[in-house]
Design an enzyme around this catalytic site. Structure first.
Site: not given
Length: 480
Positions: A27-31
């Site tokens: 995952h990244c910051v939002t997804r």
């Protein structure tokens, strides 16, 4: 996490084809970012009906599920517990995704991998340069700049300018770090390589045109060749190619030099060979290539600015969907270096606002028609705000592409605004935050035109989307 949310995580796994369809995940910051065995097994409609999900899309070999900042890490932890998936790095996921890409996608991904890590420094510089604009611009708060009206602010403005311009002054060092790291070399030596190309003993690239005209360009005699002793301040291509060569040499030597003398041999030999190659061959050729690209883009906008603005404004959001928008970051940086400003970034900022306006129109339509879809109203309003602040993914993938016509209406609005900006050669001092805050990156003499463009991308997408939703769709959005 509540039991409801845990159940929704299970629903996400089921909607993407089940646990057996997941190759890797991170995952990244939002997804949430998945590499799936078979992307066709995703039930997009079912996936986006889950309350946790703000949107989803396939890009660069990864199926990405928009969850939201702060919540996505909690969702991922539950996902790992439910599926037994081992947490992997984003680099591992990218490596797995690369296998599914064609050559063009791989080239775009390469540029993204190099330039995205340095964006925080560039964006910060852009915002601070905007603050400096406010302090030093004429005819903004009167005939004189603020630093003239209030002399005590002059030194403050100078310090802000030094802090803000550092990222652009030493841009090759930033690119060198990121590029050498991406190519598999020692990123610290990438910084050194970048600094070599902007050493103060070299003639600055910014002073090169005048020195060339005056015939005062300093030269070296290297191996019988006359080589110009110039730096590559603000340049992108020289350090990119040099970083690739450095990483190749370093990896070659690392495989063949004994561990006991690696420290004495690998880095010194690699940087020495790359340095000479950079000044003798790489620098002159790539400097000329970069200048040619800049001249071609500038020629188009100077002579057919309205057309260039219309095309770039009208299709920028399409580029975002494909990931090809990353290819324009080096062009922006090259324009800033060669022309003192970029005419692409202002159009990008307005494209962000247009997508937000279309999302707001969907919220308005749902409100007027007394829709019971509370998720849609919440997503449309929150994603509209996000897009106006420069982050368009929730609006793009969660709302506008879901219904298609808001996306098209936003393209129409940003195309019209792009035509206006392109025809008037509106420039930004730097790239920074998109959306509404983007105005502080715009050169002060263009603020009026940019504000007019903002009015266009606020009104046109909103009005077109709302009219289509109420008249053509008759407010029936839930059954899309």
């Amino acid at each position: 996490m509540s039991d409801v949310n845990r159940e929704q995580v299970r629903q996400i796994v089921e909607a993407i084809g089940g646990q057996e369809n997941i190759d890797t995940a991170t995952h990244c910051v939002t997804r949430l970012r998945f590499v799936l065995h078979d992307d066709s097994k995703v039930d997009k409609k079912k996936l986006e009906s889950i309350d946790l999900v703000k949107g989803s899309f396939l890009n660069s070999g990864q199926y990405q599920v928009v969850i939201g900042q702060g919540l996505v890490d909690k969702v991922y932890k539950v996902l790992a517990e439910e599926t037994g998936i081992q947490e992997v790095s984003k680099d591992d996921v990218k490596t797995a995704a690369t296998k599914k890409m064609n050559p063009l996608q791989r080239a775009i991904k390469l540029l993204a991998d190099i330039f995205i890590p340095i964006l925080p420094a560039i964006v910060t510089a852009g915002l601070l340069l905007g603050l400096n604009n406010v302090l030093t611009a004429e005819d903004l708060f009167g005939a004189d700049p603020l630093i003239v009206t209030y002399p005590q602010w002059a030194d403050i403005a100078e310090v802000i300018n030094i802090i803000a311009s550092a990222a652009f002054t030493f841009l090759p060092a930033l690119i060198g770090w990121s590029a050498v790291k991406r190519f598999g070399g020692n990123p610290l030596m990438g910084i050194v390589l970048g600094l070599v190309l902007v050493h103060p003993n070299l003639l600055s690239a910014y002073a090169y045109p005048d020195a060339l005209q005056e015939g005062t360009v300093p030269t070296w005699n290297l191996f019988g060749l006359t080589v110009e002793s110039i730096g590559y301040q603000g340049q992108v291509l020289p350090v990119l190619v040099a970083a690739y060569l450095y990483a190749l040499i370093e990896k070659f030597l690392n495989r063949r030099v004994h561990d006991s003398i690696k420290l004495l041999v690998v880095a010194p030999v690699s940087i020495l060979i790359t340095g000479f190659a950079a000044f003798i061959v790489i620098g002159p050729l790539t400097f000329a290539a970069g200048t040619a690209v800049t001249d071609a883009v500038v020629y188009m906008f100077e002579n057919f600015g309205w057309l260039g603005g219309l095309i770039y404004g009208g299709f920028y959001a399409v580029l975002v969907i494909t990931g090809m928008h990353h290819t324009f970051l080096p062009v922006d940086l090259q324009l800033i270096s060669d022309q003192g400003g970029t005419f692409l970034w202002p159009i990008l900022a307005l494209s962000n606002i247009a997508q937000g306006s279309a999302a707001f129109a969907i919220f308005a339509a749902a409100f007027f028609m007394k829709s019971k879809d509370e998720k849609l109203k919440g997503l449309a309003s929150s994603s509209g705000i996000s897009a106006w602040l420069g982050v368009t993914e929730p609006a793009l993938f969660g709302v506008n592409l879901r219904y298609k016509f808001p996306f098209i209406c936003a393209l129409i609005g940003s195309g019209i605004a792009g035509l206006l900006l392109g025809a008037n050669f509106v420039l930004a001092n730097s790239i920074g935050v998109g959306g509404v805050p983007g105005i502080i990156s715009i050169q002060s003499q263009f603020w009026g035109l940019f504000a007019t463009g903002m009015a266009i991308v606020i009104v046109v997408p909103f009005a077109l989307t709302l009219a289509y939703a109420l008249i053509v769709k008759k407010g029936k959005l839930e059954d899309e």
